[in-house]
Design an enzyme around this catalytic site. Structure first.
Site, short mmCIF file in Angstrom:
data_model
loop_
_atom_site.label_atom_id
_atom_site.label_comp_id
_atom_site.label_asym_id
_atom_site.label_seq_id
_atom_site.Cartn_x
_atom_site.Cartn_y
_atom_site.Cartn_z
CD GLU A 166 1.95 0.11 -6.48
OE1 GLU A 166 1.74 1.02 -7.31
OE2 GLU A 166 2.92 -0.67 -6.58
CD GLU A 167 -2.96 5.01 -1.08
OE1 GLU A 167 -2.85 6.18 -1.51
OE2 GLU A 167 -4.07 4.46 -0.93
CB SER A 168 3.24 7.82 -0.47
OG SER A 168 3.98 6.80 0.21
CE1 TYR B 276 -3.94 2.46 -3.56
CE2 TYR B 276 -5.81 1.09 -2.93
CZ TYR B 276 -4.65 1.76 -2.60
OH TYR B 276 -4.21 1.76 -1.30
CB ILE C 284 -0.95 -0.02 1.20
CG1 ILE C 284 -2.02 -1.10 1.00
CG2 ILE C 284 -1.61 1.35 1.41
CD1 ILE C 284 -2.90 -1.34 2.21
#
Length: 752
Positions: free
Chosen positions: A616-618, A724, A613
């Site tokens: 892929e998020e930040s 996502y 996570i």
């Protein structure tokens, strides 16, 4: 102050050119009443560096003086036992850095010695001397020293930092004439520097002292406009009011709008909306009114205030302004998000009156098709997708439209038509991001028709795109022999390739050499900056880029390293089309935060899922802020953080707290735990909820939860969430594979 920055950990170093051999020594120094034994100069230095790291912790807690003294004693022991060695010289410089805050006078002595012994870091050492002089109150000498750094070290990367600090030093020395030029130059070169608001406040003060009242007032206004979130903004207004003789200052519409844009850049949408509305009320005929209305609408969308956004876009689209075309596309998105399909379809009447681009037309047609498909009006949806494919010829929309056509055939049981479309998509010029997807669903459609060639298609998919989400799905459905397996410990080279010989040219570059020295001092942030400056210069040097990305990662610059690896090696790392060296896998899948994740993750949350996570998020950027205002490593919304804190009995957590890595991970892990519990441990649904929110995912589960997990993912209506989920699940299984854990289950909807 620069010298007060944290000295961070050095996990490991792959720079053999600096390893020194020496005869074995055994020394013993005091560390919290414990003895330390080390055998070489390097071992002793690294042990001392480790203790230095321990006495310079994150947070604001004071450090015990005896612990600092223990670290200094270790560093002095290195100098005494190994005099004249490179490691002893580094120990002396590190001693100066440790003393800079507590005893700047002694620190200057160590820095002066290092200036002679370590000329490679001449610019940094001069900066640290100047910082110490400032701490001693000798601002004039500090300023003069700072001004001389660019001339003494022409290739320095510190020019802008020196300008900021030099301007401050002259300001503190009451030499405003000298300070103003430096402060103006520093802010113009790097307006995003954290000290820029403070520098402008000093500049304005100097301008007022110099009787340049109008200039000073302009600078005060600029602080309020450009840095609305900074404490200096309110101070600037106070001083501006004082300069006006107590008269209340009222910003012009242009100033109000400039402040709104600054808020938007910070993803502070509530504040931006308020300022845009003030601008629109004050300037009914302004030339930027259309632009402002469009930005108002998009900010309202980010805030999920869809009713207000819809009205803004509807009015703007009807006005035939320059922004009307974009407003129409946004209006279509809002209609779809709110489930107002009839109004969405009615937009067709408006489109003929607007000068939409082909891509804008295709986007709206795709949105209409999505609505019709969701309502089960499949023939009409196909018509819209075909119109989008035609309108989007030559754009990114065409491949998406073709995919939706093939998928719609598949979900309605028309497998022959689906196979034909997927076959065309996998072979056509649209080959790219859709090729693995088309191959997988071509195999699934073949499987549905009991065609034995499905297994061959799965094998073809994984041989061409070994590290994709769709190859992972294929491996869940069938045994696939003969695939190349790669782990973080080693990689199989592609046929016909040979290992590179010699070291890349980048390792001889002065900025690379400085980075190595800074890293050996624990100055990872500055080491990363030196390395980042080389990326463009060595963009065509594959070996150099590998070296840079590896050392960036080792220096703790995980975000920069990961971005560099993805930019230049994505094909090999995330699709499998080319061989990449083993070191790059560690760069592409950072694990530095796993101990922190494990400390907060209970039995429900797999730490590798959290790492995926974050990736892929930040992309491991602790300072990341999304366009909707999500913050930090796990891109946590401030409202979500508050809700999690209340539920978990944690102290209140504000937006700024989420920039702290441990706080962000703690909150993000607890939230993921809640989601996994809510969705019965299903990682597909929990990850979707992390992105889109639990309420909407609950409706998707009610409608399509009976479908197979791979089909459920493709049926997620929100394209952003759909992509996502695929990215996170792919990274999750890659983390497991690279960590040597694999996945113990053969189901997409189960945690490994």
């Amino acid at each position: 102050m620069w010298v007060r920055r944290r000295v961070t950990a050095i996990l490991f170093l792959l720079v053999p050119c600096f390893v020194l051999s020496s005869s074995s020594y055994a020394i013993s120094v005091i560390q919290d009443q414990a003895d330390l034994t080390c055998e070489s100069a390097e071992d002793c230095y690294r042990a001392a560096l480790n203790q230095t790291m321990q006495v310079m912790p994150s947070g604001s807690a004071p450090v015990r003086g005896d612990r600092v003294q223990g670290a200094i004693q270790r560093l002095k022991a290195v100098q005494e036992r190994h005099p004249g060695s490179t490691w002893a010289k580094r120990a002396g410089l590190l001693t100066g850095l440790l003393l800079a805050e507590r005893d700047p006078g002694d620190a200057v002595f160590y820095f002066r010695v290092a200036q002679r012994d370590m000329p490679l870091l001449g610019d940094y050492i001069r900066l640290w001397i100047a910082e110490a002089l400032l701490a001693l109150g000798d601002a004039s000498r500090a300023a003069a020293l700072l001004e001389g750094i660019p001339e003494a070290v022409p290739d320095t990367l510190l020019a802008n930092r020196v300008a900021f600090r030099g301007g401050e030093a002259w300001y503190r020395a009451d030499q405003c004439r000298k300070a103003m030029g430096l402060l103006e130059r520093a802010v113009s070169l790097d307006p995003q520097d954290p000290v820029a608001p403070s520098a402008l406040l000093q500049l304005a003060d100097c301008q007022m002292r110099d009787a340049r009242v109008a200039d000073g007032q302009t600078t005060f206004k600029q602080i309020w406009i450009r840095y609305p979130q900074a404490p200096e903004a309110s101070e600037a207004v106070t001083r501006l009011t004082r300069s006006l003789g107590g008269e209340t200052w009222r910003p012009t519409p242009e100033e109000q709008y400039g402040r709104a844009l600054a808020f938007l850049n910070l993803a502070l949408h509530e504040e931006a909306v308020a300022d845009i509305q003030k601008f629109l009320a004050a300037a009914p005929g302004h030339s930027k009114r259309g632009e402002a209305r469009l930005k108002l609408g998009t900010a309202l969308v980010r805030l999920k205030r869809y009713d207000q956004a819809r009205q803004v876009f509807l009015d703007l689209a009807a006005d035939h302004a320059a922004e009307s075309d974009d407003a129409a596309v946004w209006l279509a998105r809002v209609y779809l998000r709110q489930g107002e399909g009839d109004k969405l379809l009615a937009l067709s009447q408006m489109l003929s009156r607007l000068a939409l681009s082909e891509e804008q037309k295709a986007t709206i047609q795709m949105l209409m098709g999505t609505w019709l498909e969701d309502q089960g009006r499949y023939d009409q949806a196909l018509s819209k997708y075909r119109q989008a494919a035609q309108a989007g010829e030559g754009t990114t929309q065409r491949a998406d439209a073709l995919w939706r056509i093939g998928w719609l055939h598949y979900r309605t049981g028309h497998f022959s038509e689906a196979r034909e479309t997927f076959q065309d998509l996998s072979k056509g010029k649209e080959d790219g991001p859709y090729a693995p997807q088309a191959l997988y669903w071509l195999a699934r459609a073949s499987e549905r028709q009991k065609d034995r060639r499905a297994a061959d298609l799965y094998l073809k998919l994984c041989r061409q795109y070994a590290f994709t989400y769709y190859c992972q799905l294929a491996q869940l459905r069938t045994e696939l022999p003969g695939l190349v397996q790669v782990s973080a410990a080693g990689a199989a080279p592609a046929a016909g390739t040979a290992p590179s010989e010699g070291r890349p040219a980048v390792v001889q570059d002065v900025h690379y050499l400085r980075a190595v020295e800074l890293k050996l001092l624990g100055m990872d942030q500055d080491a990363a900056r030196e390395l980042a400056s080389l990326i463009e210069r060595y963009a065509r040097d594959r070996a150099g880029l590998i070296e840079l990305s590896t050392l960036l990662s080792e220096a703790g610059a995980y975000h920069h390293a990961l971005r560099l690896a993805r930019l230049h090696f994505r094909e090999g790392l995330e699709r499998g089309g080319e061989s990449v060296p083993p070191a790059l896998w560690n760069v592409a899948y950072p694990t530095a935060y796993l101990p922190t994740i494990r400390a907060h993750a209970g039995p429900v949350v797999d730490p590798y899922l959290v790492a995926a996570i974050i990736r892929e998020e930040s992309q491991y950027d602790a300072r990341a802020v999304s366009r909707v205002g999500a913050v930090g490593l796990m891109q946590v919304m401030p409202a979500t953080a508050q809700a999690v804190a209340r539920k978990q009995g944690l102290p209140d957590i504000g937006r700024d707290d989420l920039f702290d890595q441990e706080t962000n991970i703690r909150v993000g892990v607890r939230y993921m735990e809640q989601l996994l519990q809510q969705f019965s441990g299903n990682p597909v649904q929990a990850v979707a909820a992390y992105n889109a929110g639990p309420p909407i995912v609950t409706t998707w589960v009610a409608k399509n939860g009976h479908r197979e997990p791979d089909e459920f993912v493709e049926l997620i209506p929100y394209q952003e969430t759909r992509q996502y989920v695929k990215r996170v699940l792919r990274s999750y299984r890659e983390y497991r594979r690279l960590g040597g854990r694999g996945c113990e289950v053969r189901f997409l909807d189960k945690v490994c």
